[in-house]
Design an enzyme around this catalytic site. Sequence first.
Site, PDB file in Angstrom:
ATOM      1  N   GLU A 126       0.815  -1.218   0.000  1.00 53.64           N
ATOM      2  CA  GLU A 126       0.000   0.000   0.000  1.00 53.64           C
ATOM      3  C   GLU A 126       0.847   1.266   0.000  1.00 53.64           C
ATOM      4  O   GLU A 126       0.346   2.347   0.266  1.00 53.64           O
ATOM      5  CB  GLU A 126      -0.975  -0.010   1.183  1.00 53.64           C
ATOM      6  CG  GLU A 126      -0.334  -0.221   2.538  1.00 53.64           C
ATOM      7  CD  GLU A 126      -1.358  -0.251   3.679  1.00 53.64           C
ATOM      8  OE1 GLU A 126      -2.491   0.188   3.513  1.00 53.64           O
ATOM      9  OE2 GLU A 126      -0.971  -0.723   4.772  1.00 53.64           O
TER      10      GLU A 126
ATOM     11  N   ASP B 154      -4.743   3.260   0.525  1.00 54.93           N
ATOM     12  CA  ASP B 154      -3.535   4.019   0.820  1.00 54.93           C
ATOM     13  C   ASP B 154      -2.640   4.154  -0.402  1.00 54.93           C
ATOM     14  O   ASP B 154      -2.038   5.202  -0.612  1.00 54.93           O
ATOM     15  CB  ASP B 154      -2.752   3.360   1.970  1.00 54.93           C
ATOM     16  CG  ASP B 154      -3.331   3.771   3.318  1.00 54.93           C
ATOM     17  OD1 ASP B 154      -3.637   4.964   3.478  1.00 54.93           O
ATOM     18  OD2 ASP B 154      -3.499   2.907   4.190  1.00 54.93           O
TER      19      ASP B 154
ATOM     20  N   CYS C 200      -7.286  -5.829  -0.952  1.00 51.58           N
ATOM     21  CA  CYS C 200      -8.320  -5.609   0.055  1.00 51.58           C
ATOM     22  C   CYS C 200      -8.738  -4.140   0.117  1.00 51.58           C
ATOM     23  O   CYS C 200      -9.593  -3.760   0.889  1.00 51.58           O
ATOM     24  CB  CYS C 200      -7.864  -6.096   1.424  1.00 51.58           C
ATOM     25  SG  CYS C 200      -6.324  -5.345   1.960  1.00 51.58           S
TER      26      CYS C 200
HETATM   27  C1  PEP Z   1      -6.001   0.103   2.202  1.00 51.28           C
HETATM   28  O1  PEP Z   1      -5.199   0.985   2.517  1.00 51.28           O
HETATM   29  O2  PEP Z   1      -6.378  -0.099   1.036  1.00 51.28           O
HETATM   30  C2  PEP Z   1      -6.599  -0.775   3.235  1.00 51.28           C
HETATM   31  C3  PEP Z   1      -7.299  -1.832   2.907  1.00 51.28           C
HETATM   32  O3  PEP Z   1      -6.428  -0.451   4.530  1.00 51.28           O
HETATM   33  P1  PEP Z   1      -7.149   0.741   5.303  1.00 51.28           P
HETATM   34  O4  PEP Z   1      -8.281   1.248   4.447  1.00 51.28           O
HETATM   35  O5  PEP Z   1      -7.612   0.183   6.594  1.00 51.28           O
HETATM   36  O6  PEP Z   1      -6.041   1.729   5.449  1.00 51.28           O
HETATM   37 MG    MG Z   2      -4.200   1.019   4.449  1.00 57.57          MG
END
Ligand code: PEP
Ligand code: MG
Length: 567
Positions: free
Chosen positions: A428, A452, A499
Amino acid sequence: MYQGVNASDGIGIGTAIVAVEPDLSYTPTTPESPEEEKQRYKAALDRFIEKTQGQADRMRETVGEAEAEIMAGHIILATDPFMLDEINNRIDGGMCAEQALNEVCDMFYAMFDSSEEQLIRERCADIQDIRTGELAELLGKEVVDLSHLPINSIVVVHDLTPSMTATIDKENVAAVVTETGGRTSHSAIIARALEIPAVLSVEGCCTNIHNGDMCIVNGSTGEVHVQPSPEELEAAKAAAHKAIAEKRALEIFRGKETVTADGERVLLVANIGNPDDATAAVEHDAEGIGLFRSEFLFMDAKELPSEEEQFTAYQKVALRMKGQPVIIRTLDVGGDKEIPYMNMQPEENPFMGYRAVRYCLNNPEQYKVQLRALLRASAFGDIKIMLPLVTCIDEVRQAKALIDVCKRELDAEGVAYNKDIEVGTMVETPAASLIADDLAAECDFFSIGTNDLIGYTMCADRGNDRVRYLYTVYQPAVLRSLKRIIEEGRKAGIMVGMCGEAAADPLLIPVLLSFGMNEFSVSAPAILRTRKVISQWSKEAADAITEEALKLKTAAEVQALLSAAAK
Ligand code: PEP
Ligand code: MG
């Protein structure tokens, strides 16, 4: 009509409840009769107790005993004889009830805040709740109680925080409108998990929308109509019925494998924020969990959850998923994920600061509590450990070394765990993308965090409305990064999933399939729709459209091409 960010699909039609903090300012006066003033205070206190007791009872039924106990604790504190004496003495001395209450709350706050004991310091939050609740009663102001809403409420708030969602009466909420946040903000993620239509970033919504206004909230287009015409209302009802019919039509994908049009099998799993969400994941036919954001466990607690508490939570998910893969991300604290009791220092640039795996590796004893809990839970299912915000190999090596220390401890204690537990990383950050080949050699899997990755690649905060035009996965810079990560991961023979919210973007799915991505982790309600879109693409068709997309120079062109292809 107001236009905001379409954050959680669906159409909500109902009546606005504007949950703004009430104005609790007052002008101090000297009451003529202290006795009558004390009576006025007593009456306000009685009303506060009655309301708080009602909330505690409802929370006991809908949320749980622990949360109900917090409300019951407010009553005990508010009726503390010392506190009442201090307030009455001040009224006897000539103060009005509001001022007496405020001063005594300040006194208690300072007293708790200076305590050595964390548990006592945490009571400062209770004092603030008591102050707000009692002042509102004295001034005749309404504090909106989200745990008890009339049917078809449209909740209009500045921001939807995790603590609000713990109490929100989701059966009666038709939609949520907020002033802040983007598609990947935590309010959006929570709204999608709760399956509540939501439109975010509607500037001035808390002032422009009034209690009792009739609203139509379209969480798919981001439109909010206030006081709609009868024609608009009819059209919205028809659209809501159509959306329900489309959702029903997806049912034919339930219980089916997730395969492309030419039979390529991919894994379709769910993102969750707490152990109970695993039930929703199963109900929506997820094939496992691709991201359990463990920080929500920490955010919902009043102090660091113990090894036992964490073990119980992770074990619950493992058992619920019955042997299906469960990827649990270690604590991703910092940035927009604040955990008040961890007392992290304010930083000039918290998204680039001391957070996530950086914080954890610097606090190995605390990190070990979580790693031990994860290892112990791995004896009950296919748990995999995932590291957040990795930027260099050293972080992966250090985390794996710490996992080895925990394994040796558990061996010595004779505690069972999966000796071959997989350890993977979120990809990320642009740094992780650039060293994807080296990372892949040391990780068991990748999961791309586009929320991110887009932000860091484009230098654009996910929640900042003014840079929203930059914050899109269709930017050529982001697409090239995704291509690199997926190809390097697959070359090394590891699973590459995603994700971030982009995994559920129907327009992007052919591109991800063409790059070779073999795991999609989406919010539970998006499972069947994602399975359907995957089933519509063959490798040949996905490659053809992706080749075209990679030649384009702007995000708008990429989006237009992919939209046309999706039709
Ligand atoms: C992301 O950064 O894509 C992620 C799945 O984590 P979060 O949204 O919790 O930062
Ligand atoms: Mg993240």
